[in-house]
Design a protein around this motif. Structure first.
Motif, PDB file in Angstrom:
ATOM      1  N   ILE A  84      67.973  47.297   5.718  1.00 37.03           N
ATOM      2  CA  ILE A  84      68.504  46.453   4.892  1.00 37.03           C
ATOM      3  C   ILE A  84      69.906  46.719   4.813  1.00 37.03           C
ATOM      4  O   ILE A  84      70.446  47.678   4.581  1.00 37.03           O
ATOM      5  CB  ILE A  84      68.023  45.974   3.387  1.00 37.03           C
ATOM      6  N   ASP A  85      71.016  45.790   5.107  1.00 39.87           N
ATOM      7  CA  ASP A  85      72.322  46.196   5.130  1.00 39.87           C
ATOM      8  C   ASP A  85      73.192  44.795   5.070  1.00 39.87           C
ATOM      9  O   ASP A  85      73.414  44.134   6.292  1.00 39.87           O
ATOM     10  CB  ASP A  85      72.626  46.850   6.237  1.00 39.87           C
ATOM     11  N   GLY A  86      73.490  44.378   3.949  1.00 38.64           N
ATOM     12  CA  GLY A  86      73.892  42.799   3.843  1.00 38.64           C
ATOM     13  C   GLY A  86      74.303  42.570   2.487  1.00 38.64           C
ATOM     14  O   GLY A  86      74.069  43.255   1.477  1.00 38.64           O
ATOM     15  N   VAL A  87      74.694  41.409   2.126  1.00 37.91           N
ATOM     16  CA  VAL A  87      75.070  40.900   1.057  1.00 37.91           C
ATOM     17  C   VAL A  87      73.971  39.812   0.379  1.00 37.91           C
ATOM     18  O   VAL A  87      73.516  39.294   0.963  1.00 37.91           O
ATOM     19  CB  VAL A  87      76.433  40.017   1.175  1.00 37.91           C
ATOM     20  N   VAL A  88      73.839  40.287  -0.902  1.00 44.01           N
ATOM     21  CA  VAL A  88      73.085  39.496  -1.908  1.00 44.01           C
ATOM     22  C   VAL A  88      73.490  38.031  -1.991  1.00 44.01           C
ATOM     23  O   VAL A  88      74.676  37.960  -2.701  1.00 44.01           O
ATOM     24  CB  VAL A  88      72.380  40.137  -3.298  1.00 44.01           C
ATOM     25  N   VAL A  89      73.005  36.875  -1.594  1.00 47.38           N
ATOM     26  CA  VAL A  89      73.391  35.654  -1.719  1.00 47.38           C
ATOM     27  C   VAL A  89      72.620  34.745  -2.692  1.00 47.38           C
ATOM     28  O   VAL A  89      72.792  33.754  -3.086  1.00 47.38           O
ATOM     29  CB  VAL A  89      73.547  34.864  -0.505  1.00 47.38           C
ATOM     30  N   GLU A  90      71.449  35.245  -2.944  1.00 48.21           N
ATOM     31  CA  GLU A  90      70.563  34.611  -3.997  1.00 48.21           C
ATOM     32  C   GLU A  90      69.536  35.551  -4.305  1.00 48.21           C
ATOM     33  O   GLU A  90      69.088  36.375  -3.920  1.00 48.21           O
ATOM     34  CB  GLU A  90      69.727  33.221  -3.166  1.00 48.21           C
ATOM     35  N   LYS A  91      69.153  35.257  -5.757  1.00 51.12           N
ATOM     36  CA  LYS A  91      68.006  35.837  -6.562  1.00 51.12           C
ATOM     37  C   LYS A  91      66.684  34.856  -6.904  1.00 51.12           C
ATOM     38  O   LYS A  91      67.031  33.736  -7.424  1.00 51.12           O
ATOM     39  CB  LYS A  91      68.411  36.787  -7.449  1.00 51.12           C
ATOM     40  N   TYR A  92      65.573  35.154  -6.754  1.00 47.03           N
ATOM     41  CA  TYR A  92      64.744  34.252  -7.076  1.00 47.03           C
ATOM     42  C   TYR A  92      63.442  35.003  -7.439  1.00 47.03           C
ATOM     43  O   TYR A  92      63.193  36.143  -6.924  1.00 47.03           O
ATOM     44  CB  TYR A  92      64.222  33.161  -6.069  1.00 47.03           C
ATOM     45  N   ARG A  93      62.240  34.524  -8.022  1.00 52.37           N
ATOM     46  CA  ARG A  93      61.141  34.791  -8.427  1.00 52.37           C
ATOM     47  C   ARG A  93      60.197  34.080  -8.019  1.00 52.37           C
ATOM     48  O   ARG A  93      60.130  33.030  -7.909  1.00 52.37           O
ATOM     49  CB  ARG A  93      60.959  35.392  -9.939  1.00 52.37           C
ATOM     50  N   ARG A  94      58.884  34.733  -7.894  1.00 55.39           N
ATOM     51  CA  ARG A  94      57.733  33.881  -7.386  1.00 55.39           C
ATOM     52  C   ARG A  94      56.489  34.346  -8.430  1.00 55.39           C
ATOM     53  O   ARG A  94      56.516  35.414  -8.970  1.00 55.39           O
ATOM     54  CB  ARG A  94      56.986  34.237  -5.932  1.00 55.39           C
ATOM     55  N   ILE A 117      76.730  44.358  -2.087  1.00 54.51           N
ATOM     56  CA  ILE A 117      76.372  44.699  -0.608  1.00 54.51           C
ATOM     57  C   ILE A 117      75.344  45.646  -0.990  1.00 54.51           C
ATOM     58  O   ILE A 117      75.357  46.691  -1.856  1.00 54.51           O
ATOM     59  CB  ILE A 117      77.584  45.462   0.096  1.00 54.51           C
ATOM     60  N   ILE A 118      74.195  45.492  -0.476  1.00 56.31           N
ATOM     61  CA  ILE A 118      72.836  46.439  -0.603  1.00 56.31           C
ATOM     62  C   ILE A 118      72.568  47.085   0.754  1.00 56.31           C
ATOM     63  O   ILE A 118      73.080  46.508   1.905  1.00 56.31           O
ATOM     64  CB  ILE A 118      71.717  45.850  -1.448  1.00 56.31           C
ATOM     65  N   TYR A 119      71.725  48.390   0.833  1.00 57.86           N
ATOM     66  CA  TYR A 119      71.528  49.109   1.862  1.00 57.86           C
ATOM     67  C   TYR A 119      70.210  50.006   1.359  1.00 57.86           C
ATOM     68  O   TYR A 119      69.860  50.408   0.383  1.00 57.86           O
ATOM     69  CB  TYR A 119      72.701  50.234   2.248  1.00 57.86           C
TER      70      TYR A 119
END
Length: 270
Positions: free
Chosen positions: A189-199, A248-250
């Motif tokens: 993983i190496d990118g920008v968080v654009v959304e958070k959601y739960r299931r 940004i997460i990695y």
């Protein structure tokens, strides 16, 4: 006098008697054999005692390899015997037993297929993926679970794509989440968080304005933008709570630790 008698007569006599019993008393001999332990393990299938004999057999290592192959290939062996033989062949990492394990992935009996895939899991290689794929659609959920676990041991693009696509189709909670756990570790993983959601436990997306969280049955996801692609990523609850949209997460492939390497501003991507 008694001490001399004990030393030169009684002790040697007892030794001879014990030796005689070991040599000629078949039940005593059988207790230390592969056959004894294997039969007891099968006899106690589903009980705790079965695990005891399973552990005893594992300690024998490669010395039981040929015996296990004989059981797995014997047309007179029942499905429980074949299950254990195939499973143990995998656990002792038998090179000679791989062909037998692979062949039984296609068995008509679900118990035998389960033993084969559980055994193969411990000897999984990239060239076995094609043989495992059909088991991802097996009617038996435990077989699908083990197939996912086996493919998840291969860290390459093919395995990642198979597991990622699989999560879009599988509806059994146990199997579905196992696939995501494999992906959680394997996906780089190496990118920008654009959304958070739960299931929820029914795999349905929980509405954003719904504060209800089912402890133990809530699965946490991020949508991460990497170049022109947006990737769904399953993350631990603790990380989900602290990461924000725009961060940004990695994470390296094969690792389990997610890192925030850049913070977003006002909830927008950097």
């Amino acid at each position: 006098m008694f001490r001399e008698f004990t030393k030169y007569a009684l002790v040697p006599s007892m030794f001879v008697i014990i030796l005689f019993l070991i040599i000629f008393h078949k039940p005593v001999i059988k207790y230390f054999t592969f056959t004894h332990d294997f039969e007891k393990m099968v006899e106690n299938y589903g009980n705790n005692a079965s695990f005891f004999y399973y552990e005893r057999l594992l300690k024998k290592g490669k010395s039981i390899e040929n015996d296990l192959i004989n059981v797995a290939t014997d047309p007179n062996s029942n499905h429980i015997e074949k299950y254990f033989a195939l499973y143990l062949l995998g656990k002792i990492k038998s090179e000679k037993g791989i062909k037998v394990i692979l062949k039984n992935l296609q068995s008509d009996d679900a118990t035998v297929r389960l033993g084969a895939i559980r055994g193969l899991k411990y000897n999984m290689r990239p060239n076995y993926i094609e043989k495992v794929i059909p088991l991802l659609y097996d009617p038996n959920r435990l077989i699908r679970y083990e197939a996912v676990s086996a493919i998840g041991r291969i860290n390459n693009k093919k395995a990642l794509k198979i597991l990622y696509d699989f999560t879009k189709k599988e509806r059994d909670q146990l199997v579905w989440y196992q696939a995501w756990l494999m992906l959680r570790k394997l996906l780089p993983i190496d990118g920008v968080v654009v959304e958070k959601y739960r299931r929820n436990k029914y795999l349905q997306i929980i509405p954003k304005n719904d504060p209800y969280e089912e402890v133990g049955f809530t699965y946490y996801f991020l949508k991460v933008k990497e170049g022109n692609f947006i990737l769904d990523v399953n993350v631990p609850r603790k990380f989900y709570k602290k990461v924000k949209i725009g961060d940004i997460i990695y994470k390296e492939s094969g690792k389990i630790n997610f890192k925030i390497i850049g913070e977003g501003k006002n909830g927008s991507p950097l």
